[in-house]
Design a protein around this motif. Sequence first.
Motif, short mmCIF file in Angstrom:
data_model
loop_
_atom_site.label_atom_id
_atom_site.label_comp_id
_atom_site.label_asym_id
_atom_site.label_seq_id
_atom_site.Cartn_x
_atom_site.Cartn_y
_atom_site.Cartn_z
N TRP A 1 -19.42 65.31 -13.49
CA TRP A 1 -19.31 63.90 -13.09
C TRP A 1 -20.36 63.04 -13.76
CZ3 TRP A 1 -23.52 61.64 -11.01
CH2 TRP A 1 -24.46 62.45 -10.37
N THR B 1 -19.32 59.76 -15.84
CA THR B 1 -19.90 58.46 -15.47
C THR B 1 -20.65 57.83 -16.64
OG1 THR B 1 -20.14 59.25 -13.21
CG2 THR B 1 -21.39 57.30 -13.80
N LEU C 1 -18.11 56.57 -19.28
CA LEU C 1 -17.46 55.33 -18.85
C LEU C 1 -18.41 54.14 -18.90
CD1 LEU C 1 -15.35 56.64 -15.85
CD2 LEU C 1 -14.52 55.92 -18.10
N TYR C 2 -19.64 54.36 -18.52
CA TYR C 2 -20.64 53.30 -18.55
C TYR C 2 -20.85 52.81 -19.98
CZ TYR C 2 -25.07 50.88 -17.89
OH TYR C 2 -26.06 49.95 -17.86
#
Length: 57
Positions: free
Chosen positions: A38, A42, A45-46
């Motif tokens: 994860w 994350t 995507l950031y």
Amino acid sequence: METNGAPVTPEQARAALADTERVRASATALSATPWPTWFFVTLTLYVAVLPSSSAAS
């Protein structure tokens, strides 16, 4: 280790080697810890969204 041209004593050399070994052991223990999936999702995507939001403003 900075010696300013002075010869290094055996005690100083042993202390420097002990410090190096401590850092190596710490780095090995840290790298043995797996990062969770994860976290990478994350982070990806950031990074993907960040340039889009900064270009809009």
